[in-house]
Design a protein around this motif. Structure first.
Motif, PDB file in Angstrom:
ATOM      1  N   GLN A  17       0.838  -1.201   0.000  1.00 49.00           N
ATOM      2  CA  GLN A  17       0.000   0.000   0.000  1.00 49.00           C
ATOM      3  C   GLN A  17       0.876   1.255   0.000  1.00 49.00           C
ATOM      4  OE1 GLN A  17      -2.326  -1.055   3.473  1.00 49.00           O
ATOM      5  NE2 GLN A  17      -4.119  -1.520   2.213  1.00 49.00           N
ATOM      6  N   GLN A  20       2.152   1.744  -3.408  1.00 46.40           N
ATOM      7  CA  GLN A  20       1.114   2.316  -4.262  1.00 46.40           C
ATOM      8  C   GLN A  20       0.999   3.830  -4.068  1.00 46.40           C
ATOM      9  OE1 GLN A  20      -3.008   0.937  -3.759  1.00 46.40           O
ATOM     10  NE2 GLN A  20      -2.831   0.046  -5.809  1.00 46.40           N
ATOM     11  N   ARG A  21       1.130   4.303  -2.848  1.00 44.00           N
ATOM     12  CA  ARG A  21       1.084   5.755  -2.597  1.00 44.00           C
ATOM     13  C   ARG A  21       2.250   6.461  -3.278  1.00 44.00           C
ATOM     14  NH1 ARG A  21      -1.026   3.785   2.285  1.00 44.00           N
ATOM     15  NH2 ARG A  21       0.993   3.722   3.329  1.00 44.00           N
ATOM     16  N   GLU A  23       3.908   5.322  -5.879  1.00 43.27           N
ATOM     17  CA  GLU A  23       3.655   5.208  -7.320  1.00 43.27           C
ATOM     18  C   GLU A  23       2.732   6.327  -7.800  1.00 43.27           C
ATOM     19  OE1 GLU A  23       1.458   2.181 -10.451  1.00 43.27           O
ATOM     20  OE2 GLU A  23       1.947   1.435  -8.460  1.00 43.27           O
ATOM     21  N   ALA A  24       1.656   6.581  -7.059  1.00 45.33           N
ATOM     22  CA  ALA A  24       0.717   7.648  -7.436  1.00 45.33           C
ATOM     23  C   ALA A  24       1.402   9.008  -7.415  1.00 45.33           C
ATOM     24  CB  ALA A  24      -0.489   7.638  -6.503  1.00 45.33           C
ATOM     25  N   ASP A  30      -3.071   5.713 -12.773  1.00 44.72           N
ATOM     26  CA  ASP A  30      -3.649   4.591 -12.049  1.00 44.72           C
ATOM     27  C   ASP A  30      -2.546   3.644 -11.606  1.00 44.72           C
ATOM     28  OD1 ASP A  30      -6.210   5.563 -12.444  1.00 44.72           O
ATOM     29  OD2 ASP A  30      -6.595   4.309 -14.196  1.00 44.72           O
ATOM     30  N   CYS A  31      -2.618   3.223 -10.353  1.00 44.73           N
ATOM     31  CA  CYS A  31      -1.588   2.360  -9.779  1.00 44.73           C
ATOM     32  C   CYS A  31      -1.802   0.907 -10.174  1.00 44.73           C
ATOM     33  CB  CYS A  31      -1.610   2.464  -8.262  1.00 44.73           C
ATOM     34  SG  CYS A  31      -1.149   4.096  -7.652  1.00 44.73           S
ATOM     35  N   PRO A  33      -2.682  -2.563  -9.324  1.00 43.38           N
ATOM     36  CA  PRO A  33      -3.499  -3.041  -8.196  1.00 43.38           C
ATOM     37  C   PRO A  33      -2.675  -3.895  -7.231  1.00 43.38           C
ATOM     38  CG  PRO A  33      -4.628  -3.421 -10.283  1.00 43.38           C
ATOM     39  CD  PRO A  33      -3.224  -2.997 -10.612  1.00 43.38           C
ATOM     40  N   ILE A  34      -2.950  -3.742  -5.958  1.00 43.28           N
ATOM     41  CA  ILE A  34      -2.206  -4.487  -4.945  1.00 43.28           C
ATOM     42  C   ILE A  34      -2.397  -5.985  -5.124  1.00 43.28           C
ATOM     43  CG2 ILE A  34      -2.057  -4.969  -2.466  1.00 43.28           C
ATOM     44  CD1 ILE A  34      -2.425  -1.955  -2.026  1.00 43.28           C
ATOM     45  N   THR A  37       0.310  -7.041  -7.478  1.00 47.28           N
ATOM     46  CA  THR A  37       1.680  -7.080  -6.959  1.00 47.28           C
ATOM     47  C   THR A  37       1.855  -8.226  -5.967  1.00 47.28           C
ATOM     48  OG1 THR A  37       1.123  -5.335  -5.364  1.00 47.28           O
ATOM     49  CG2 THR A  37       2.243  -4.655  -7.382  1.00 47.28           C
ATOM     50  N   TYR A  61       9.300  -2.733  -9.295  1.00 44.84           N
ATOM     51  CA  TYR A  61       8.326  -3.813  -9.396  1.00 44.84           C
ATOM     52  C   TYR A  61       8.601  -4.604 -10.664  1.00 44.84           C
ATOM     53  CZ  TYR A  61       3.904  -6.001 -10.766  1.00 44.84           C
ATOM     54  OH  TYR A  61       2.953  -6.893 -11.190  1.00 44.84           O
TER      55      TYR A  61
END
Length: 128
Positions: A17, A20-21, A23-24, A30-31, A33-34, A37, A61
Motif C-alpha cells: 500500500q 502504491q502511494r 507510485e501515485a 492509475d496504480c 493493483p495491490i 503485486t 516492481y
C-alpha cells in the motif's frame, strides 16, 4: 548520498500500500493493483523498496515472464520520490533487482520504459 539507503524485498499488504502511494505521487496515473503485486511476488516476481530513515523513497516492481520455453523477469516499474531523484537510488534498486533475480534463478531481465522519459532511457540503456 549521506543517509543510509536500505533495500528490502516487500510482500506485506501494508508495504505494498505504501508502494502504491509512492507510485501515485511519482507517476500520477492509475496504480498497479495491490492484488496484482501480491500475486506477482508470490509467483516469482519482485517488489523491492528503498528506505532512508525508515521512509520508503523508492521501489521497483517486476513480474515473471515466459517466452519460447524460458522464464525471465519483466522489470515493469521504478519510482523514486521526487525529493530523492537523480541521486543514484534508482540504479541501486536496479542492481539489487539483478541480485535478487539471480537468487531466484533468472538469467534474463527485460524492462520497459517511456522513450519520452530521457532519465529512464539513460538508466536502462546507458547505465545498465
Amino acid at each position: 548520498m549521506t543517509d543510509e539507503f536500505i533495500i528490502k524485498s516487500l510482500s506485506a499488504l501494508e508495504d505494498l500500500q505504501e508502494v502504491q502511494r509512492l507510485e501515485a505521487l511519482v507517476w500520477g496515473m492509475d496504480c498497479v493493483p495491490i492484488h496484482q503485486t501480491i500475486t506477482a511476488v508470490k509467483n516469482g516476481g519482485l517488489v523491492l523498496g528503498g528506505y532512508i530513515n525508515g521512509q520508503l523513497i523508492g521501489f521497483q516492481y517486476s513480474f515473471p515472464g515466459f517466452k519460447d520455453g524460458k522464464g525471465y523477469l519483466c522489470s515493469h516499474m521504478l519510482a523514486i520520490h521526487p525529493a530523492h531523484q537523480k541521486k543514484g537510488y534508482g540504479r541501486l534498486l536496479k542492481l539489487a533487482q539483478k541480485e535478487e533475480a539471480l537468487k531466484k534463478g533468472y538469467d534474463l531481465i527485460t524492462w520497459t520504459y517511456d522513450p519520452l522519459e530521457s532519465v529512464n532511457a539513460n538508466l536502462n540503456i546507458g547505465k545498465l
